[in-house]
Scaffold this motif. Structure first.
Motif, PDB file in Angstrom:
ATOM      1  N   MET A 181       0.842  -1.203   0.000  1.00 21.92           N
ATOM      2  CA  MET A 181       0.000   0.000   0.000  1.00 21.92           C
ATOM      3  C   MET A 181       0.880   1.257   0.000  1.00 21.92           C
ATOM      4  O   MET A 181       1.861   1.334   0.726  1.00 21.92           O
ATOM      5  CB  MET A 181      -0.884  -0.005   1.251  1.00 21.92           C
ATOM      6  CG  MET A 181      -1.946   1.083   1.259  1.00 21.92           C
ATOM      7  SD  MET A 181      -3.076   0.921   2.666  1.00 21.92           S
ATOM      8  CE  MET A 181      -2.138   1.715   3.956  1.00 21.92           C
ATOM      9  N   CYS A 182       0.505   2.207  -0.810  1.00 20.14           N
ATOM     10  CA  CYS A 182       1.248   3.466  -0.893  1.00 20.14           C
ATOM     11  C   CYS A 182       0.995   4.312   0.367  1.00 20.14           C
ATOM     12  O   CYS A 182      -0.146   4.478   0.784  1.00 20.14           O
ATOM     13  CB  CYS A 182       0.783   4.225  -2.138  1.00 20.14           C
ATOM     14  SG  CYS A 182       1.391   5.908  -2.227  1.00 20.14           S
ATOM     15  N   ILE A 183       2.050   4.848   0.969  1.00 20.28           N
ATOM     16  CA  ILE A 183       1.897   5.618   2.209  1.00 20.28           C
ATOM     17  C   ILE A 183       1.213   6.963   1.984  1.00 20.28           C
ATOM     18  O   ILE A 183       0.722   7.569   2.914  1.00 20.28           O
ATOM     19  CB  ILE A 183       3.257   5.896   2.897  1.00 20.28           C
ATOM     20  CG1 ILE A 183       4.221   6.642   1.952  1.00 20.28           C
ATOM     21  CG2 ILE A 183       3.861   4.618   3.427  1.00 20.28           C
ATOM     22  CD1 ILE A 183       5.263   7.468   2.675  1.00 20.28           C
ATOM     23  N   ASN A 184       1.199   7.427   0.746  1.00 23.57           N
ATOM     24  CA  ASN A 184       0.658   8.754   0.475  1.00 23.57           C
ATOM     25  C   ASN A 184      -0.830   8.723   0.123  1.00 23.57           C
ATOM     26  O   ASN A 184      -1.619   9.421   0.734  1.00 23.57           O
ATOM     27  CB  ASN A 184       1.456   9.416  -0.635  1.00 23.57           C
ATOM     28  CG  ASN A 184       1.131  10.877  -0.780  1.00 23.57           C
ATOM     29  OD1 ASN A 184       1.222  11.651   0.165  1.00 23.57           O
ATOM     30  ND2 ASN A 184       0.726  11.256  -1.975  1.00 23.57           N
ATOM     31  N   CYS A 185      -1.206   7.900  -0.843  1.00 23.66           N
ATOM     32  CA  CYS A 185      -2.610   7.867  -1.275  1.00 23.66           C
ATOM     33  C   CYS A 185      -3.384   6.707  -0.662  1.00 23.66           C
ATOM     34  O   CYS A 185      -4.595   6.624  -0.818  1.00 23.66           O
ATOM     35  CB  CYS A 185      -2.687   7.812  -2.795  1.00 23.66           C
ATOM     36  SG  CYS A 185      -1.963   6.330  -3.510  1.00 23.66           S
ATOM     37  N   LYS A 186      -2.663   5.790   0.037  1.00 22.97           N
ATOM     38  CA  LYS A 186      -3.271   4.641   0.713  1.00 22.97           C
ATOM     39  C   LYS A 186      -3.952   3.664  -0.256  1.00 22.97           C
ATOM     40  O   LYS A 186      -4.729   2.812   0.159  1.00 22.97           O
ATOM     41  CB  LYS A 186      -4.302   5.079   1.778  1.00 22.97           C
ATOM     42  CG  LYS A 186      -3.791   6.119   2.757  1.00 22.97           C
ATOM     43  CD  LYS A 186      -2.834   5.520   3.758  1.00 22.97           C
ATOM     44  CE  LYS A 186      -2.669   6.385   4.998  1.00 22.97           C
ATOM     45  NZ  LYS A 186      -2.100   7.709   4.737  1.00 22.97           N
ATOM     46  N   ILE A 197       5.859   3.782  -2.014  1.00 19.79           N
ATOM     47  CA  ILE A 197       5.259   4.963  -2.630  1.00 19.79           C
ATOM     48  C   ILE A 197       4.953   4.587  -4.076  1.00 19.79           C
ATOM     49  O   ILE A 197       5.813   4.044  -4.778  1.00 19.79           O
ATOM     50  CB  ILE A 197       6.222   6.166  -2.597  1.00 19.79           C
ATOM     51  CG1 ILE A 197       6.615   6.501  -1.147  1.00 19.79           C
ATOM     52  CG2 ILE A 197       5.580   7.384  -3.277  1.00 19.79           C
ATOM     53  CD1 ILE A 197       7.766   7.487  -1.040  1.00 19.79           C
ATOM     54  N   CYS A 198       3.732   4.860  -4.535  1.00 19.15           N
ATOM     55  CA  CYS A 198       3.378   4.509  -5.906  1.00 19.15           C
ATOM     56  C   CYS A 198       3.963   5.541  -6.882  1.00 19.15           C
ATOM     57  O   CYS A 198       4.335   6.657  -6.494  1.00 19.15           O
ATOM     58  CB  CYS A 198       1.865   4.391  -6.073  1.00 19.15           C
ATOM     59  SG  CYS A 198       0.975   5.954  -5.991  1.00 19.15           S
ATOM     60  N   SER A 199       4.042   5.153  -8.129  1.00 13.12           N
ATOM     61  CA  SER A 199       4.643   6.028  -9.149  1.00 13.12           C
ATOM     62  C   SER A 199       3.937   7.376  -9.230  1.00 13.12           C
ATOM     63  O   SER A 199       4.582   8.412  -9.372  1.00 13.12           O
ATOM     64  CB  SER A 199       4.596   5.339 -10.511  1.00 13.12           C
ATOM     65  OG  SER A 199       5.356   4.159 -10.454  1.00 13.12           O
ATOM     66  N   ASP A 200       2.617   7.373  -9.141  1.00  8.93           N
ATOM     67  CA  ASP A 200       1.856   8.629  -9.220  1.00  8.93           C
ATOM     68  C   ASP A 200       2.223   9.575  -8.081  1.00  8.93           C
ATOM     69  O   ASP A 200       2.333  10.777  -8.267  1.00  8.93           O
ATOM     70  CB  ASP A 200       0.353   8.355  -9.154  1.00  8.93           C
ATOM     71  CG  ASP A 200      -0.160   7.696 -10.421  1.00  8.93           C
ATOM     72  OD1 ASP A 200       0.588   7.677 -11.424  1.00  8.93           O
ATOM     73  OD2 ASP A 200      -1.290   7.193 -10.394  1.00  8.93           O
ATOM     74  N   CYS A 201       2.424   9.036  -6.906  1.00 12.86           N
ATOM     75  CA  CYS A 201       2.663   9.873  -5.726  1.00 12.86           C
ATOM     76  C   CYS A 201       4.093  10.388  -5.633  1.00 12.86           C
ATOM     77  O   CYS A 201       4.362  11.280  -4.824  1.00 12.86           O
ATOM     78  CB  CYS A 201       2.311   9.114  -4.456  1.00 12.86           C
ATOM     79  SG  CYS A 201       0.539   8.980  -4.201  1.00 12.86           S
ATOM     80  N   MET A 202       5.000   9.855  -6.425  1.00 14.27           N
ATOM     81  CA  MET A 202       6.381  10.339  -6.379  1.00 14.27           C
ATOM     82  C   MET A 202       6.448  11.834  -6.684  1.00 14.27           C
ATOM     83  O   MET A 202       7.370  12.517  -6.278  1.00 14.27           O
ATOM     84  CB  MET A 202       7.263   9.559  -7.365  1.00 14.27           C
ATOM     85  CG  MET A 202       7.509   8.115  -6.973  1.00 14.27           C
ATOM     86  SD  MET A 202       8.449   7.889  -5.433  1.00 14.27           S
ATOM     87  CE  MET A 202      10.105   8.308  -5.981  1.00 14.27           C
ATOM     88  N   ARG A 227      -3.896   0.518  -2.933  1.00 11.76           N
ATOM     89  CA  ARG A 227      -3.119  -0.714  -3.080  1.00 11.76           C
ATOM     90  C   ARG A 227      -2.717  -0.891  -4.535  1.00 11.76           C
ATOM     91  O   ARG A 227      -3.507  -0.666  -5.438  1.00 11.76           O
ATOM     92  CB  ARG A 227      -3.941  -1.916  -2.616  1.00 11.76           C
ATOM     93  CG  ARG A 227      -4.071  -1.931  -1.118  1.00 11.76           C
ATOM     94  CD  ARG A 227      -4.995  -3.039  -0.631  1.00 11.76           C
ATOM     95  NE  ARG A 227      -5.234  -2.879   0.804  1.00 11.76           N
ATOM     96  CZ  ARG A 227      -4.390  -3.281   1.745  1.00 11.76           C
ATOM     97  NH1 ARG A 227      -3.267  -3.876   1.420  1.00 11.76           N
ATOM     98  NH2 ARG A 227      -4.677  -3.101   3.012  1.00 11.76           N
ATOM     99  N   TYR A 228      -1.505  -1.296  -4.741  1.00 15.77           N
ATOM    100  CA  TYR A 228      -0.991  -1.511  -6.091  1.00 15.77           C
ATOM    101  C   TYR A 228      -0.222  -2.807  -6.129  1.00 15.77           C
ATOM    102  O   TYR A 228       0.161  -3.351  -5.103  1.00 15.77           O
ATOM    103  CB  TYR A 228      -0.030  -0.373  -6.478  1.00 15.77           C
ATOM    104  CG  TYR A 228      -0.668   0.967  -6.626  1.00 15.77           C
ATOM    105  CD1 TYR A 228      -1.151   1.392  -7.855  1.00 15.77           C
ATOM    106  CD2 TYR A 228      -0.773   1.825  -5.535  1.00 15.77           C
ATOM    107  CE1 TYR A 228      -1.727   2.639  -7.997  1.00 15.77           C
ATOM    108  CE2 TYR A 228      -1.352   3.074  -5.663  1.00 15.77           C
ATOM    109  CZ  TYR A 228      -1.826   3.475  -6.898  1.00 15.77           C
ATOM    110  OH  TYR A 228      -2.402   4.702  -7.033  1.00 15.77           O
ATOM    111  N   HIS A 229       0.056  -3.252  -7.349  1.00 17.97           N
ATOM    112  CA  HIS A 229       0.979  -4.371  -7.496  1.00 17.97           C
ATOM    113  C   HIS A 229       2.374  -3.875  -7.137  1.00 17.97           C
ATOM    114  O   HIS A 229       2.689  -2.707  -7.322  1.00 17.97           O
ATOM    115  CB  HIS A 229       0.963  -4.903  -8.929  1.00 17.97           C
ATOM    116  CG  HIS A 229      -0.315  -5.590  -9.268  1.00 17.97           C
ATOM    117  ND1 HIS A 229      -0.695  -6.766  -8.668  1.00 17.97           N
ATOM    118  CD2 HIS A 229      -1.312  -5.247 -10.113  1.00 17.97           C
ATOM    119  CE1 HIS A 229      -1.878  -7.121  -9.140  1.00 17.97           C
ATOM    120  NE2 HIS A 229      -2.281  -6.221 -10.011  1.00 17.97           N
TER     121      HIS A 229
HETATM  122 ZN   LIG Z   1       0.243   6.709  -4.023  1.00 17.78          ZN
END
Ligand SMILES: [Zn+2]
Length: 72
Positions: free
Chosen positions: A1-6, A36-41, A8-10
């Protein structure tokens, strides 16, 4: 899970890091890590999320993350 947007991603869509003594670095296989997901970087809220995770301030957190990204 991304810490920023919460969301879930692969795992292959997430960047994995860890925080050691208030320093953010690429995860090296030992200890706690976070994603951290790519979008949230590039997200404006990311420095705050990072600062909370790493118990530092948003400016330092962003600076450390940028150094990691630039240095690979
Ligand atoms: Zn994210």
């Amino acid at each position: 899970m991304c810490i920023n947007c919460k969301e879930r991603y692969h795992q292959n869509e997430l960047h994995r890091f860890q925080c050691v003594e208030r320093t953010i670095r690429t995860f090296r296989g030992v200890g706690r890590s976070f994603y951290i997901c790519s979008d949230c970087m590039e997200d404006a809220k990311l420095p705050k999320s990072l600062a909370r995770i790493c118990k530092t301030d948003p400016t330092s957190a962003l600076k450390m993350l940028k150094e990691i990204v630039e240095n690979g």
